[in-house]
Design an enzyme around this catalytic site. Structure first.
Site, PDB file in Angstrom:
ATOM      1  NE  ARG A 145      -2.820   0.914   3.577  1.00 33.80           N
ATOM      2  CZ  ARG A 145      -3.523   1.312   4.655  1.00 33.80           C
ATOM      3  NH1 ARG A 145      -4.920   1.408   4.402  1.00 33.80           N
ATOM      4  NH2 ARG A 145      -3.033   1.263   5.781  1.00 33.80           N
ATOM      5  CG  ASP A 171      -4.187   2.923  10.738  1.00 32.18           C
ATOM      6  OD1 ASP A 171      -5.223   3.701  11.082  1.00 32.18           O
ATOM      7  OD2 ASP A 171      -4.293   2.326   9.828  1.00 32.18           O
TER       8      ASP A 171
END
Length: 539
Positions: free
Chosen positions: A169, A453
């Protein structure tokens, strides 16, 4: 007279790292520079378009499926390309940053897929950006190991047929990489992460029987998916591999993308692998886009918004139906729980919640789902094994019973829950703790038994902003105000100082994190992404 040679990328304000020359080769930098020349102008146009669309939402307080792409949605004939063998069974995916220990543990975890994350689980320090690339290449070359300096424990890769398949990603379109510049202009972080990884590993992965596979974050429209598709075509032609070798799974983690799922798959159809149902970023996007839409768009405490909330249910069911209609994988959301080594009761309750969540996804038709910790892999695996058996996926479940209207996706006021004072305290506590770690270069952080996150911090600060601007009254009678947020943040900072001791507190970035959280939570001029001002402070 011959044309002058094109400018090359410059490495700016970055301390040299061990072995960085293996990543930053002349040929790799020339490729990234060409990506930048060809595609950054369109990236910039699409970022401007986001601003225009947000202004339109502010004016109308609504969203709808696009009339101009109705023909794409109505055309039953098109499908995405069939999944390559390495991506056909995705029943459990583990996520995490690309540091050396995580690389080994994720590949060894028993999950089918590892989302190797240069985005929300990784603070974009120069070290994380470059050494993360090196760790992935070392893993493919089987020259990676790690010994924990504290415990002395050693980590090494299992046999190749037991390793997870990597799906990388890159960063979202909004973030630049200030350390790589062309003629004084920073290259978008997405092109750096994609470009370096693809250039070094595409052929290597093909030789291993896999391929360059990607997760695309923060996508807001099918035009952004079209940009990625054009990048993929260019990149494959550049290195001389067949078109369609790249495969991309798009995170549907913005409210605008939820209205364009079919169009996003259509734009990427030669390269599309599936869609994923994010959670925190999706809620963050709802707040960001409808933040001035009045009381009916005010979200309650983030932990009160479960995936069974009607508007979240509409989103996930539409995602499964859309994916399976078009032959793509539907991947479920994150189980963020971090098992406690000290509290068996905490584990028992959390494992039951994870099992219920994964059972629901598997029974709804998802083909796989995410976990944040290796101990959760067997739990999620059992949920999907029970439904899939020996089948690699359930794309044959078309979910034609699902019917979702535009209004269902934004029916926030169908929730009974309301914002609470404790919710404010939690948003402040998690926000400060996460930002402090991020400023030290850590993107994936265990806080209160959850792996958090950047999306976590985004929803935390957005909720503080929204509650204050909507003049929310909490159950204890207190109004959400800037003064109250400052008071709670000061109390939280004092509590942290007491908890960790003065020496550790002073060595950290706690005051800086406190100040930044309040800045992005209280400024009238709402920052599009917390990571933009945070990146200015990241060293």
């Amino acid at each position: 007279m011959s044309a002058p040679a094109p400018s090359t990328l410059a490495i700016v304000d970055a301390e040299p790292l061990p072995r960085q020359e293996e990543v930053l080769t002349d040929a790799a930098l020339a490729f990234v520079a060409e990506l930048h020349r060809q595609f950054t102008p369109r990236r910039n146009e699409l970022l401007a378009r986001r601003t225009e669309r947000r202004a339109e939402i502010a004016r109308t307080s609504t969203l709808d499926f696009l009339p101009e792409t109705a023909a794409v949605r109505a055309d039953e004939s098109w499908k995405v390309a069939p999944a390559p063998a390495a991506l056909n069974d995705r029943r459990v995916e583990i996520t995490g940053p690309t540091d050396r220990k995580m690389t080994i543990n994720a590949l060894n975890s028993g999950a089918r897929i590892w989302l190797a994350d240069f985005e929300d689980a990784s603070a974009p320090t120069w070290e994380n950006v470059i050494l993360g690339q090196l760790n992935l290449t070392d893993a493919y070359e089987r020259r990676i190991d790690f010994t924990d300096p504290k415990s002395g424990k050693s980590y090494a890769l299992k046999p190749a047929d037991e390793l997870a398949t990597v799906v990388t990603r890159p960063r979202g379109w909004h973030l630049d990489e200030r350390h790589l510049q062309l003629d004084g202009t920073p290259v978008p972080g997405a092109l750096v992460d994609f470009g370096l990884y693809f250039f070094h590993n595409a052929q290597r992965l093909i030789d291993l029987g896999k391929g360059p596979y990607f997760y695309l974050p923060k996508t807001e429209s099918h035009l952004e998916a079209r940009l990625w598709n054009d990048i993929f075509v260019f990149a494959q032609d550049y290195v001389g591999i067949p078109r369609g070798t790249i495969r991309a799974t798009v995170l549907i983690e913005t409210i605008t993308a939820a209205f364009e799922m079919e169009e996003i798959l259509y734009e990427l159809r030669e390269h599309a692998s599936g869609l994923n149902a994010g959670r925190w970023d999706y809620l963050f996007s709802i707040v960001k886009n409808f933040r001035d839409g009045g009381a009916k768009f005010v979200l309650p405490d983030r932990n009160a918004v479960t995936m069974t909330a009607p508007f979240m249910r509409a989103y996930t069911e539409l995602l499964v139906r859309t994916c399976h209609k078009r032959g793509a994988h539907a991947i479920g959301g994150m189980a963020a729980f971090i098992p406690s080594r000290r509290d068996a009761e905490v584990n028992k309750v959390a494992f039951e919640k994870v099992k219920a969540d994964k059972d629901r996804e598997a029974n709804d038709g998802f083909d796989g789902s995410w976990v944040a910790h290796p101990d959760l892999v067997p739990i999620a695996m059992a949920s999907f094994d029970a439904v899939l058996g020996e089948k690699p996926n359930q794309k044959d479940r078309l979910r034609e019973d699902v019917s979702v209207a535009a209004g269902d996706l934004i029916a926030i006021d169908t929730l009974d829950a309301k914002p609470t004072y404790e919710g404010l305290r939690n948003a402040v506590a998690v926000g400060i703790r996460y930002i402090e770690a991020w400023l030290r270069g850590l993107g994936a952080v265990a806080i209160f038994n959850l792996m958090e996150d950047a999306a976590t911090a985004e929803i935390s600060r957005s909720q503080i902003w929204q509650w204050i601007n909507a003049d929310v009254v909490f159950e204890n009678g207190e109004h959400a105000t800037a003064e109250l947020a400052r008071k709670v943040a000061a109390e939280e900072l004092d509590a942290i100082r007491e908890e960790i001791g003065e020496e550790t507190f002073t060595a950290g970035k706690w005051q800086q994190a406190h100040d930044l959280l309040l800045q992005v939570s209280l400024d009238q001029d709402y920052a599009d992404f917390l990571t933009l001002p945070a990146y200015e402070q990241l060293r």
